[in-house]
Write a protein that holds these residues in place. Sequence first.
Motif: not given
Lengths: 243, 690
Positions: B502-503, B506-507, B509-511, B514, B525
């Motif tokens: 998941v983490e 998550g990262e 997704r963060f990338r 945008p 999510w």
Amino acid sequence: MLKVYLVEDDPLVSKHVRDALEEAPGIRCVGHASRLDQARSELAQCRPDVLLSDLGLPDGDGTELIGELSHAPAIDGVWHPHILVFSVFGDEARVIQAIEAGADGYFLKGCTADELIRAVEQAARGESPISPAIARHLLKRFRDDGYSDSGFREPSFGPDTAPAPLTGPMDLEAPSRSDTEVNAREHAVLRLVAQGYVSEEIAERLLTTPRQVATHVRNVYRKLQLGQRARAAGQANSRPNWA
Amino acid sequence: MTPRPPDCVFRTLASLLLALLLVFAAAAAQPPPSAVELREALLLENGRERPVMLPDSWEASAPQRRGTVRYRLLLPDVALRWPPSALFVPRAGNAYGLALNGQTLLSAGDVRRGEGEPSRSPLLLPLPAGALHESGNVLDIELSGEPWREPGLSTVWVGPMDELQPLYARLHDHQVRGAWLVAASATVMGALALLLAWRARRFVYACFGAASLLWAWRMSGMQVDGGPWTPLGTVLLHASYAWFAVLMALYALAAVGRDTPGVRAALSAWAVVALGLAGGMVAFEAPLARTLLLIGTLLVAVWLLAVLLVTAWRQRSSAALLLALATLVSGAVGARDFWVFRVLHAYGALTWSRYTILLLLAVLAWLLVDEFARSSAALLALNRDLLDRVASKEAELQRAFEATRERERAQAVLSERDRILREMHDGLGGRLVAALALTAQVTRQAGVPAVPADAPGGTAAPPLDGAALEEPLRELKMTLDDCLVELRLALDSLETERRPLVEALGELRFRVEPTLRAAGVRLVWQVADAASEAELPASETLHVLRIVREALTNVIKHARASVAWLRLEARADGGLVLAVVDNGLRQRASEEQSPLPLFVPKTVVHGGRGLANMERRARSLGGTLESGPHPEGWAVTLTLPAGAAGLPVLVAPGVRPPPAEPEGVPLAGSPPHARDDRLSPAAERPAEAS
């Protein structure tokens, strides 16, 4: 009018940021330094609301400047900038060091102008950005530092019981446990961030507002700074003063 | 062979000989001046009277005699001049009584009861002054004897008590105490040797133990007065001398490794012959048999000496030399005794043979100590050798182990490098090539050489046709973003620590968020709580992330969707289901104001290389990938069964029951969480939070 000061040695990035800031309504870039000593001498005059600082600079690390600003008594008792540091991917450890030194957040090098403006406005409002990687580092940090014996529980979905944001770095005389440990609410926020949820989704899940979530994040950063200072003081006194 | 052992041997032998000489010298001390040794007597037998010389050994003078005779001795006046006077009888047997001038001094029974075997115990008797005459004193000795029990009378001493006392004391020491000392020593050493033979299973010590005990028995048997001797006891007593020699010979030969079966047989045969000779001697009252027995025993000793000397010479063996010397001394002593008793018939003489056992015991003790020391040293050396060998083997193993581990490490590093290179080449390399191509395109369209548009200096480049450049520049930016994400993914995959999938998502997704946002796609999510703890190794995580990224890229490029859902759910068996679903069809339908198509148009089917890549990655994870339309758009579903991709097979508590849909079928359009309903594809797109 929001005053912003920029410390960045890469001319390309520097130009990009300044252009973006100048185009934004309500924001003015009041100064720009490419070296630490230049920034030191200019900051007291400029008194920006937001300081954007790179970490790796020709004459030192941006973290030093941040530490000096946070430890010095606020000029005239009022001025203290919100500090954001530049981050490139993979440097979460450095970002957390900067946060410990007193930074309020970070923004990504190479992000769009819109995102940059948004980060600056959020910082000025007292909100702090966070990424899953940083949340993961923070969770690990608080767990490793032995904060887990009281603070870490499953998030409760009751009414928002988060404490009000700390007023500033001045009330440091006697950091209590709750000043240096994340509470259940903040822990829940960190966990959800680490799992990839953005602040809107987190707010929805925790029955609160995105802004409140951002405030939680800033409180976590503040506690990280307090814990760091208390640890340093404890090392100096050979005995932690909250133990 | 070191020079030490012979030195020790000689020293030991010299001290032993010195001790023996001292004993004999003491016994053969000069007689006192006034005491007189009587060498003549009148023998009264069967009413006849005749002079005899003392000592008188019946074995020589009258072998067949049994019963009682009377010796009459005249005591010289000179010997009785300094009272108190005394009588000293060194040896008389087998039983006797004494009478002085007709007055009984000692009856035969008294002697027997008092001192044990009379022929082995000297007698010192004070002469009562009242019974003595002025001169012409007569001493009668009534002597009764049994053949084969060495009857006879030695010379008799008469003189002052204080002169005879030391003579008596010395002789008593030799005859009585010496005999018991020898018997006790032989018993102890014999028992020890037998114990050693039993524990160590060594024949050589058994021989010695038996010989030693036999000698002890012989000593004590001759010393104790048990009344008249039985014929069997007499035979055994005489045979024991030969048997002792046989056993000692066996011991000596075994000790130097020369006890061949032939030798053993010969010695055993001699033991039997010796028994026969002893029996014949008793049965036929033939002293010759006993002489033959003794000569045979002496011959055994001589032969043994020869063998031992040859062995000592050939093998340079100190043990053989020591044994040879002991045999030489024993043989010489035996020959001396033979000469004294069988040829000279000196009845009162001292026997030396009994002390040979002491010499033999000393030799045995020395050999035992020597052997113990040698075997200890050998054991120590063996132990050291073993330890050395174990140590060297250990070192060898350690080296081999290190080498193997080093090889494995090098192999691991190599394969890891290969993997990173491949990932870089496939991911980052491809994207950079695409970026280069885009740059070239932009350059071409702009019609200027490739110079950075915003070079330092601040002056803007000449205005170009912005509309024409906008699209390629946007693509270039996306591609470069992709490059960063690729780099980040590759770096993340280097982490050795397992972390929740998941983490990692998550990262990612963060990338990519945008980029998605810029393309007008909102990402929803949906991570089930049960799936939030699932962990994968770094390289497996990278595969999953690549699949998700490819799916999201496809959504941006092809789907024309407004919302995309990422769902991660846990299966009851511990597996995972990951789905990327978009609302492209519904969005398209609403934009084009046309009903949903009954079939999926070919243009919407995004397949080709991207899909093949995703499937390949899913296969290498041990899972399956389904890609296909669903009522609202497109769904890509990755199913990882338990046990695949490093997932545990354990069923975690609290895992939700498996979804009602069959596996592999794309998840239904409506998201599982009730509060996400307003985010469903049908709902209008909420405004961006700012």
